[in-house]
Design a protein around this motif. Structure first.
Motif, mmCIF file in Angstrom:
data_model
loop_
_atom_site.group_PDB
_atom_site.id
_atom_site.type_symbol
_atom_site.label_atom_id
_atom_site.label_comp_id
_atom_site.label_asym_id
_atom_site.label_seq_id
_atom_site.Cartn_x
_atom_site.Cartn_y
_atom_site.Cartn_z
ATOM 1 N N VAL A 377 0.834 -1.199 0.000
ATOM 2 C CA VAL A 377 0.000 0.000 0.000
ATOM 3 C C VAL A 377 0.869 1.250 0.000
ATOM 4 C CG1 VAL A 377 -1.608 1.370 1.390
ATOM 5 C CG2 VAL A 377 -2.018 -1.070 1.053
ATOM 6 N N ARG A 378 0.527 2.195 -0.879
ATOM 7 C CA ARG A 378 1.234 3.469 -0.952
ATOM 8 C C ARG A 378 0.349 4.663 -0.567
ATOM 9 N NH1 ARG A 378 5.810 2.856 -4.387
ATOM 10 N NH2 ARG A 378 6.275 5.031 -3.867
ATOM 11 N N ASP A 379 -0.951 4.499 -0.692
ATOM 12 C CA ASP A 379 -1.878 5.611 -0.494
ATOM 13 C C ASP A 379 -1.946 6.028 0.976
ATOM 14 O OD1 ASP A 379 -3.880 7.497 -0.671
ATOM 15 O OD2 ASP A 379 -5.474 6.080 -1.175
ATOM 16 N N PRO A 380 -1.680 7.314 1.276
ATOM 17 C CA PRO A 380 -1.757 7.757 2.676
ATOM 18 C C PRO A 380 -3.146 7.643 3.280
ATOM 19 C CG PRO A 380 -1.484 9.633 1.195
ATOM 20 C CD PRO A 380 -1.250 8.398 0.381
ATOM 21 N N CYS A 391 -8.761 3.428 0.279
ATOM 22 C CA CYS A 391 -7.510 3.261 -0.475
ATOM 23 C C CYS A 391 -7.749 3.483 -1.967
ATOM 24 C CB CYS A 391 -6.940 1.867 -0.240
ATOM 25 S SG CYS A 391 -5.308 1.633 -0.984
ATOM 26 N N ARG A 392 -6.893 4.328 -2.559
ATOM 27 C CA ARG A 392 -7.016 4.646 -3.976
ATOM 28 C C ARG A 392 -5.969 3.924 -4.838
ATOM 29 N NH1 ARG A 392 -6.444 10.867 -2.658
ATOM 30 N NH2 ARG A 392 -4.849 9.842 -1.378
ATOM 31 N N ASP A 393 -5.098 3.148 -4.215
ATOM 32 C CA ASP A 393 -4.104 2.401 -4.981
ATOM 33 C C ASP A 393 -4.729 1.454 -6.011
ATOM 34 O OD1 ASP A 393 -1.992 3.623 -3.688
ATOM 35 O OD2 ASP A 393 -1.699 2.010 -2.226
ATOM 36 N N PRO A 394 -5.870 0.808 -5.717
ATOM 37 C CA PRO A 394 -6.466 -0.085 -6.726
ATOM 38 C C PRO A 394 -6.796 0.605 -8.043
ATOM 39 C CG PRO A 394 -7.412 -0.532 -4.566
ATOM 40 C CD PRO A 394 -6.585 0.717 -4.423
ATOM 41 N N GLU A 395 -7.024 1.911 -8.005
ATOM 42 C CA GLU A 395 -7.288 2.672 -9.225
ATOM 43 C C GLU A 395 -5.996 3.174 -9.872
ATOM 44 O OE1 GLU A 395 -10.604 1.691 -7.619
ATOM 45 O OE2 GLU A 395 -9.421 3.061 -6.381
ATOM 46 N N ARG A 396 -4.960 3.269 -9.076
ATOM 47 C CA ARG A 396 -3.711 3.877 -9.540
ATOM 48 C C ARG A 396 -2.686 2.864 -10.016
ATOM 49 N NH1 ARG A 396 -3.082 8.440 -4.676
ATOM 50 N NH2 ARG A 396 -4.987 9.595 -5.218
#
Length: 533
Positions: A377-380, A391-396
């Motif tokens: 995970v990277r999203d703060p 979490c927005r990483d799944p879109e990014r």
């Protein structure tokens, strides 16, 4: 809504705009992150697809704590992405193919290592002391008021050297600029001119609704609908969001853009649909295109969609141009939200409604959310406000171009994991004449071919029996769109005869219709050119 003659300078009215998170589009050097050179290598794809402009998430120098929305230097390129020379080559290559470039403008905050903030925090009396929002401690030594950061906790951070708190709407490392200071406005204008002079065709303004905060620092009230919501949403942000003075800031930004003919200003806005007209402006213009996510956020049934579309059109000021957005770097993948079978109908709806369509990279292949392991995970948002599905990483996650292990994105280790092999990818769908990608491309081509779909007036029809329907009308030409939102067949009738132009299934040939009705299969939409009477 009445169509007016399109000003040739207002190119965005006929455009299809495609958002790209550069870090996840194409890696050219094997470091696992996308870059400018990688994007240049994919211009042929963008041209083939049929997009008219791309919008890039921030490409500036940044510590990348939040996808580059924490900017250390507005006038340089992040080294991982390339250089200013590489940027100039990108602009030239895009323009050579007739594709325009929109950059993200982040005027609300900087990174805490930006030279402006480094100077501002150094003392009370330096030249930039008032460039950020500083306030003394409360009587008890704590934060000045109860304002909350969107990433959790107090929005105030103590800085010992100044013996004051600074305000951050987002991360602690993203201090908010003080837009009441004319020197800040002038500095942002200089940044805009720097990029406009390099050939940029416009900006998308990030967080445009929060540029001004209450001058009296009044506490926000509790949110009466806070139950079950993450902590940052447990207040109603009356004194931090959408303040009346914010519109003056947007007007200032628009004034800069307007000194460069043919440049676009679109922007992230907030609030309910009935507020969106506010961002277009009245006596003084504001955004050309306040981004509208109604299609993304509305429940997927014909009556809800009918109501949302009607409410949006009714909220637009006279002469305002509509805009429809189905995805983005902060929004859950629409294919995961409504289901794979319905993406085709959404594609047809997006490309046939009056207004400018925006889509996010991967939407055109029906891409779903990518599963991100906890240790990647990277999203703060997920790190600081866990457990709420933010979490927005799944879109990014990086774009999947083919079925290889790294999806054709990188020869190295991707910065975020990709979806599994066998998932939706560009190469496979380019080889399938009835794929979702083929449908998006065909719809874009049909939109370019038929002026009625680009400029025509919008006329709603009554949605019945799960079929959403409307007409587009231009200079005596009428095109009807009928979309079956149900999974079962539905018959739709109309007055008069017409010619079938396209089905979302891409298996009906263009043909004259001998009957004034059609049996729509489950999740099928059609476009019909009505015969002139």
């Amino acid at each position: 809504m009445t169509a007016k003659h399109l000003d040739e300078k207002a190119w965005w009215r006929a455009a299809i705009i495609y958002e790209i998170a550069l870090i996840s589009f194409q890696d050219s050097d094997g470091d696992g992150t996308g870059d400018l050179a990688g994007l240049v290598s994919r211009i042929d794809y963008l041209k083939w697809l049929g997009v008219d402009a791309i919008w890039l998430t921030p490409i500036y120098r940044s510590p990348f704590r939040d996808l580059g929305y924490d900017i250390s230097d507005y006038c340089s390129i992040a080294p991982a992405f390339g250089s200013l020379d590489g940027f100039d080559k990108l602009v030239a290559a895009l323009h050579e193919e007739g594709i325009r470039l929109i950059l993200d403008l982040v005027p609300n905050h900087t990174a805490d290592d930006h030279e402006w903030f480094v100077e501002s925090r150094s003392s009370h009396n330096n030249a930039k002391a008032d460039w950020y929002i500083w306030a003394d401690a409360a009587e008890n030594g704590g934060p000045p008021n109860n304002w909350l950061s969107r990433f959790g906790g107090s929005a105030w951070e103590w800085y010992e050297a100044r013996r004051q708190y600074y305000y951050h709407s987002f991360l602690v490392e993203q201090p908010d600029l003080n837009w009441r200071n004319p020197h800040v406005r002038a500095a942002v204008a200089d940044v805009m001119c720097f990029w406009l002079n390099r050939g940029v065709d416009g900006f998308r303004v990030d967080a445009s609704a929060v540029l001004i905060k209450d001058v009296h620092l009044r506490d926000n009230p509790a949110n009466p609908e806070a139950k079950g919501k993450p902590p940052p949403q447990r207040q109603t942000p009356v004194f931090t969001d959408d303040r009346p003075e914010t519109m003056q800031c947007i007007e200032f930004i628009r004034g800069v853009i307007d000194t460069y003919p043919g440049r676009l200003l679109c922007g992230e806005v907030q609030g309910k649909t009935d507020r969106i007209g506010h961002f277009y402006g009245t006596e003084r213009p504001r955004l050309h295109l306040p981004l509208n996510f109604a299609l993304h956020d509305t429940p997927w049934d014909a009556l809800s969609l009918q109501a949302a579309i009607d409410a949006y059109f009714n909220a637009l000021p006279e002469g305002a141009w509509p805009v429809w957005v189905i995805g983005g770097h902060d929004k859950q993948r629409i294919a995961s939200k409504i289901g794979e079978a319905k993406i085709r109908v959404l594609a047809m709806l997006l490309m046939t409604l009056k207004g400018t369509p925006f889509l996010y990279m991967g939407d055109e292949i029906g891409r779903k959310r990518v599963s991100i392991p906890a240790d990647r995970v990277r999203d703060p948002f997920e790190k600081l406000v866990p457990g709420y599905g933010l979490c927005r990483d799944p879109e990014r996650a990086p774009m999947r171009w083919d079925n290889s292990a790294n999806g054709g994105f990188s020869s190295g280790h991707p910065w975020l994991p990709l979806d599994p092999e066998g998932s939706a990818n560009v190469s496979a769908q380019q080889g399938d004449e009835r794929s979702v990608l083929a449908l998006f491309r065909a719809l874009m081509a049909l939109r370019r071919e038929h002026v009625c779909l680009r400029e025509g007036d919008y006329e709603p029809l009554r949605s019945q029996d799960d079929v959403l329907a409307f007409r587009r009308i231009h200079d005596g030409q009428v095109v009807m769109i009928a979309l079956n939102i149900a999974a079962e067949p539905r018959r739709r009738a109309w007055e008069g005869l017409g010619h079938l132009l396209m089905s979302t299934h891409l298996d009906r040939k263009p043909q004259a219709l001998l009957d004034a009705s059609i049996l729509l299969r489950g999740n099928e939409g059609v476009i019909i050119a009505m015969d002139r009477r």
